[in-house]
Design a protein around this motif. Structure first.
Motif, PDB file in Angstrom:
ATOM      1  N   MET A 154       0.833  -1.140  -0.006  1.00  0.00           N
ATOM      2  CA  MET A 154       0.037  -0.112  -0.095  1.00  0.00           C
ATOM      3  C   MET A 154       0.929   1.255  -0.040  1.00  0.00           C
ATOM      4  SD  MET A 154      -2.401  -0.534   3.320  1.00  0.00           S
ATOM      5  CE  MET A 154      -3.037  -1.869   3.712  1.00  0.00           C
ATOM      6  N   ASP A 155       0.397   2.290  -0.292  1.00  0.00           N
ATOM      7  CA  ASP A 155       0.921   3.669  -0.147  1.00  0.00           C
ATOM      8  C   ASP A 155       0.926   3.868   1.373  1.00  0.00           C
ATOM      9  OD1 ASP A 155       1.491   6.445  -1.639  1.00  0.00           O
ATOM     10  OD2 ASP A 155       0.406   6.617   0.263  1.00  0.00           O
ATOM     11  N   CYS A 156       1.940   4.375   1.786  1.00  0.00           N
ATOM     12  CA  CYS A 156       2.188   4.425   3.252  1.00  0.00           C
ATOM     13  C   CYS A 156       1.109   5.416   3.784  1.00  0.00           C
ATOM     14  CB  CYS A 156       3.633   4.671   3.508  1.00  0.00           C
ATOM     15  SG  CYS A 156       3.945   6.530   3.832  1.00  0.00           S
ATOM     16  N   LEU A 157       0.553   6.344   3.339  1.00  0.00           N
ATOM     17  CA  LEU A 157      -0.500   7.261   3.870  1.00  0.00           C
ATOM     18  C   LEU A 157      -1.770   6.405   4.039  1.00  0.00           C
ATOM     19  CD1 LEU A 157      -0.409   9.822   4.878  1.00  0.00           C
ATOM     20  CD2 LEU A 157      -1.178  10.852   2.549  1.00  0.00           C
ATOM     21  N   PRO A 165      12.881   7.437   3.230  1.00  0.00           N
ATOM     22  CA  PRO A 165      11.862   7.657   2.058  1.00  0.00           C
ATOM     23  C   PRO A 165      12.467   7.732   0.844  1.00  0.00           C
ATOM     24  CG  PRO A 165      12.076   9.648   3.421  1.00  0.00           C
ATOM     25  CD  PRO A 165      13.085   8.660   4.091  1.00  0.00           C
ATOM     26  N   PRO A 166      11.736   7.933  -0.353  1.00  0.00           N
ATOM     27  CA  PRO A 166      12.273   8.172  -1.574  1.00  0.00           C
ATOM     28  C   PRO A 166      12.851   9.471  -1.481  1.00  0.00           C
ATOM     29  CG  PRO A 166       9.849   7.642  -1.653  1.00  0.00           C
ATOM     30  CD  PRO A 166      10.431   7.454  -0.251  1.00  0.00           C
ATOM     31  N   TYR A 167      14.106   9.934  -2.222  1.00  0.00           N
ATOM     32  CA  TYR A 167      14.758  11.099  -1.989  1.00  0.00           C
ATOM     33  C   TYR A 167      13.962  11.945  -3.228  1.00  0.00           C
ATOM     34  CZ  TYR A 167      18.535   9.123   0.991  1.00  0.00           C
ATOM     35  OH  TYR A 167      19.144   8.617   1.884  1.00  0.00           O
ATOM     36  N   ILE A 169       9.244  12.529  -6.464  1.00  0.00           N
ATOM     37  CA  ILE A 169       8.887  13.757  -5.890  1.00  0.00           C
ATOM     38  C   ILE A 169       9.567  14.634  -6.290  1.00  0.00           C
ATOM     39  CG2 ILE A 169       8.223  14.636  -3.742  1.00  0.00           C
ATOM     40  CD1 ILE A 169       8.745  11.047  -3.235  1.00  0.00           C
ATOM     41  N   LYS A 170       9.205  15.861  -6.667  1.00  0.00           N
ATOM     42  CA  LYS A 170       9.735  17.000  -6.959  1.00  0.00           C
ATOM     43  C   LYS A 170      10.462  17.854  -5.763  1.00  0.00           C
ATOM     44  CE  LYS A 170       7.827  18.184 -11.534  1.00  0.00           C
ATOM     45  NZ  LYS A 170       6.277  17.795 -11.563  1.00  0.00           N
ATOM     46  N   THR A 171      11.777  18.156  -6.134  1.00  0.00           N
ATOM     47  CA  THR A 171      12.368  18.807  -4.892  1.00  0.00           C
ATOM     48  C   THR A 171      11.494  19.983  -4.082  1.00  0.00           C
ATOM     49  OG1 THR A 171      14.393  18.469  -5.996  1.00  0.00           O
ATOM     50  CG2 THR A 171      14.369  19.989  -4.232  1.00  0.00           C
ATOM     51  N   ASN A 172      10.989  20.870  -5.015  1.00  0.00           N
ATOM     52  CA  ASN A 172      10.302  21.986  -4.365  1.00  0.00           C
ATOM     53  C   ASN A 172       8.884  21.562  -3.936  1.00  0.00           C
ATOM     54  OD1 ASN A 172       8.863  21.695  -6.845  1.00  0.00           O
ATOM     55  ND2 ASN A 172       9.527  23.939  -7.587  1.00  0.00           N
ATOM     56  N   ASN A 184       6.082  19.512   1.392  1.00  0.00           N
ATOM     57  CA  ASN A 184       4.580  19.521   1.376  1.00  0.00           C
ATOM     58  C   ASN A 184       4.069  17.951   1.249  1.00  0.00           C
ATOM     59  OD1 ASN A 184       3.983  21.921   2.091  1.00  0.00           O
ATOM     60  ND2 ASN A 184       4.086  22.769   0.047  1.00  0.00           N
ATOM     61  N   TRP A 185       4.829  17.084   0.485  1.00  0.00           N
ATOM     62  CA  TRP A 185       4.371  15.665   0.252  1.00  0.00           C
ATOM     63  C   TRP A 185       4.797  14.998   1.462  1.00  0.00           C
ATOM     64  CZ3 TRP A 185       7.970  11.550   0.340  1.00  0.00           C
ATOM     65  CH2 TRP A 185       7.532  10.391   0.116  1.00  0.00           C
ATOM     66  N   PHE A 186       5.815  15.225   2.239  1.00  0.00           N
ATOM     67  CA  PHE A 186       6.204  14.447   3.300  1.00  0.00           C
ATOM     68  C   PHE A 186       5.200  14.818   4.604  1.00  0.00           C
ATOM     69  CE2 PHE A 186       8.587  12.678   6.854  1.00  0.00           C
ATOM     70  CZ  PHE A 186       8.830  11.561   6.222  1.00  0.00           C
ATOM     71  N   ILE A 187       4.594  16.130   4.661  1.00  0.00           N
ATOM     72  CA  ILE A 187       4.074  16.565   5.816  1.00  0.00           C
ATOM     73  C   ILE A 187       2.905  15.528   6.313  1.00  0.00           C
ATOM     74  CG2 ILE A 187       2.400  18.345   6.731  1.00  0.00           C
ATOM     75  CD1 ILE A 187       4.592  20.442   6.065  1.00  0.00           C
ATOM     76  N   PRO A 188       1.875  15.203   5.365  1.00  0.00           N
ATOM     77  CA  PRO A 188       0.744  14.541   5.784  1.00  0.00           C
ATOM     78  C   PRO A 188       1.376  13.065   6.383  1.00  0.00           C
ATOM     79  CG  PRO A 188       0.659  15.087   3.622  1.00  0.00           C
ATOM     80  CD  PRO A 188       1.898  15.690   4.052  1.00  0.00           C
ATOM     81  N   ILE A 189       2.510  12.666   5.871  1.00  0.00           N
ATOM     82  CA  ILE A 189       2.868  11.172   6.244  1.00  0.00           C
ATOM     83  C   ILE A 189       3.428  11.439   7.654  1.00  0.00           C
ATOM     84  CG2 ILE A 189       4.763   9.509   5.755  1.00  0.00           C
ATOM     85  CD1 ILE A 189       4.478  10.268   2.676  1.00  0.00           C
ATOM     86  N   ALA A 190       4.323  12.392   7.889  1.00  0.00           N
ATOM     87  CA  ALA A 190       4.959  12.855   9.257  1.00  0.00           C
ATOM     88  C   ALA A 190       3.764  13.099  10.226  1.00  0.00           C
ATOM     89  CB  ALA A 190       5.847  14.109   9.215  1.00  0.00           C
ATOM     90  N   GLU A 191       2.626  13.709   9.709  1.00  0.00           N
ATOM     91  CA  GLU A 191       1.363  13.841  10.689  1.00  0.00           C
ATOM     92  C   GLU A 191       1.031  12.474  11.213  1.00  0.00           C
ATOM     93  OE1 GLU A 191      -0.919  17.947   9.942  1.00  0.00           O
ATOM     94  OE2 GLU A 191      -1.106  16.443   8.437  1.00  0.00           O
ATOM     95  N   GLU A 192       0.819  11.561  10.222  1.00  0.00           N
ATOM     96  CA  GLU A 192       0.485  10.252  10.484  1.00  0.00           C
ATOM     97  C   GLU A 192       1.413   9.615  11.565  1.00  0.00           C
ATOM     98  OE1 GLU A 192      -2.622   8.142  10.019  1.00  0.00           O
ATOM     99  OE2 GLU A 192      -2.963  10.402  10.156  1.00  0.00           O
ATOM    100  N   LEU A 193       2.628   9.524  11.208  1.00  0.00           N
ATOM    101  CA  LEU A 193       3.452   8.988  11.848  1.00  0.00           C
ATOM    102  C   LEU A 193       3.653   9.292  13.458  1.00  0.00           C
ATOM    103  CD1 LEU A 193       6.568   8.897   9.421  1.00  0.00           C
ATOM    104  CD2 LEU A 193       5.276   7.120  10.186  1.00  0.00           C
ATOM    105  N   TYR A 194       3.333  10.815  13.553  1.00  0.00           N
ATOM    106  CA  TYR A 194       3.237  11.199  15.077  1.00  0.00           C
ATOM    107  C   TYR A 194       2.115  10.758  15.536  1.00  0.00           C
ATOM    108  CZ  TYR A 194       3.522  15.013  18.657  1.00  0.00           C
ATOM    109  OH  TYR A 194       3.778  15.613  19.804  1.00  0.00           O
TER     110      TYR A 194
END
Lengths: 278, 278
Positions: B14-17, B35-37, B48-51, B55-65
């Motif tokens: 699955m997608d981790c989110l 994670p994928p760089y 995932i684009k650098t810029n 923002n891509w990682f924030i929702p994942i980090a919220e769930e991890l928290y």
DNA sequence: CTGCACTATGAATCGCTAA
DNA sequence: GTTAGCGATTCATAGTGCA
């Protein structure tokens, strides 16, 4: 247009911002420094507060940008401390500001590993490394990688020789590197952006009298790889003069600022000691 | 209130989110991931684009928290790439965002030095290290430093024994550390936040089939020092399963997500290989 | 001269106590 | 309440001094 009022190979007792204003545009070839860290060394220097650090450094970085040649590099050694169980973020914020606000090119981060000061902390280990950030004004900087080549392992030399018999198709493939440099230095391997330099205990040396010296190997490495002989190295926070010593050792001219008279004295003693030993 | 729908010791395709949403609040003891760089491995994963990375990682980090226990830790291995002669800044921006936007405590940065992939670049050296960032939710995290103690030098043991004869006045003085832990482990020195783990040539191993594996010693170190036996380790980007192997080796339960079927297959083969070898 | 014991200290940090 | 000062802890390294 500023004029260059300062002679080379001297440490000036000034605040670096005042000193920098006396330097001509694009008159410096290389800058290496370790500025005072935030919230450290109270009593020695005026301590800069963590949350004011970036704003304190920006005007200095602007002057550094102005005085550096387009072919020059700027190396800054700085590490965040921990407070209440967390490492502060101001160093990352500084790097971002130097690029995004002031237009410095952020070339790379080096990691300098050393023997950490012991200590047991809540939830983390002692600190065993410091970063060194490499900035530049252009993509065409002076770069002599083979000046810091390390001897290759026996096996690697053999492999290299085997490969060398079947010549590679393209001459160099590597920007900024002449082919014969590679061939001449077959027994030298290029280092990486990881420098391992154990910190010495400087108990009985002059160096010990300054509370925060980096080992001479550090400026040596950057001077060799990122400047040519006879060029001018600047350290805006000269401390006990390690950058000056390294410059002397490698035939570069140098210049520095330092506000504490006692450190200037130490630095001049060290420089005299080095000159006498030659 | 979410319920825990997933069994342990499995990799879910699955997608981790999506996967994280199936986990209960505070059900995980330790998170270790790489994670994928940004802007890497297009074709393998969606790049995932650098810029857009932060923002891509924030929702994942919220769930991890949300899923991490207050006594838990979160380790993330990620390194910015270089583009047009400059190292990107998104990793620093990510660290700042995790703390300032999401409230993660930033405990420390580790530097993992390895033998860099050879290569000659314009104005810089090959890369020889990667950072690993340690985050937590509280100041009271599980921490077993002596589980990763390294043998002391001969001379230091002697000195320690000499000192131990004249007992110190206060019992411990150090938060979170029982005195007898120190005494029992007189012959172990604490490591620092610098980990030197040369990357093996994985050319003929299963590991090599995933393009971005970290060595098993890396999750091993963090599992030993920051979790207890029987606890649950999560890797939201499981790849070829290194975190799972390390967890199995150390008697921890584990759980992971991975979108690519072929890497799940490799991981399961590696896990089976480990189980058979026991 | 060699070997061993001993000492000093290095960009540290935390918890406690006193003010 | 908050803050400032102090003691305790940790080890690699190098120099000193004595046997």
């Amino acid at each position: 247009m500023k004029i260059k009022e300062l002679k080379l190979n001297e440490i000036y007792k000034m605040d670096c911002l005042d000193g920098l204003k006396k330097l001509k545009n694009e008159s410096i070839d290389l800058i290496i420094t370790s500025p005072p860290y935030a919230d450290r060394r109270e009593g020695e220097y005026k301590s800069i507060k963590t949350n004011e650090y970036v704003n304190w450094f920006i005007p200095i970085a602007e002057e550094l940008y102005r005085v550096l040649k387009p072919s020059g590099s700027f190396f800054i050694n700085i590490k965040s401390h921990c407070s209440k169980g967390e490492r502060e973020l101001y160093v990352y914020e500084l790097v971002i500001a130097l690029k995004k606000k002031l237009g410095w090119r952020f070339v790379d981060e080096f990691t300098w590993t050393k023997n950490g000061v012991p200590g047991r902390f809540k939830g983390r280990f002692k600190n065993g490394f410091e970063p060194i950030f490499h900035f530049a004004k252009s993509s065409e900087i002076i770069f002599n990688p083979y000046a810091v080549g390390v001897p290759m392992k026996e096996e690697s030399i053999k492999r290299a020789n085997r490969k060398a018999t079947g010549l590679t198709k393209n001459g160099s493939g590597f920007a900024g590197m002449r082919r014969n440099e590679t061939m001449v230095n077959r027994s030298l391997a290029l280092p990486s952006n990881h420098l391992h330099i154990p910190q010495k205990s400087n108990q009985y040396t002059l160096q010990s009298k300054h509370p925060a010296v980096f080992p001479v190997e550090l400026p040596e490495f950057f001077i060799k790889a990122f400047s040519d002989e006879g060029q001018v190295v600047l350290d805006p926070f000269m401390g006990s003069g390690t950058t000056a010593i390294a410059s002397e050792m490698l035939g570069r001219k140098w210049l520095g600022f330092e506000t504490e008279a006692k450190y200037i004295e130490i630095a001049n003693e060290r420089l005299k000691g080095y000159a006498d030993s030659k």
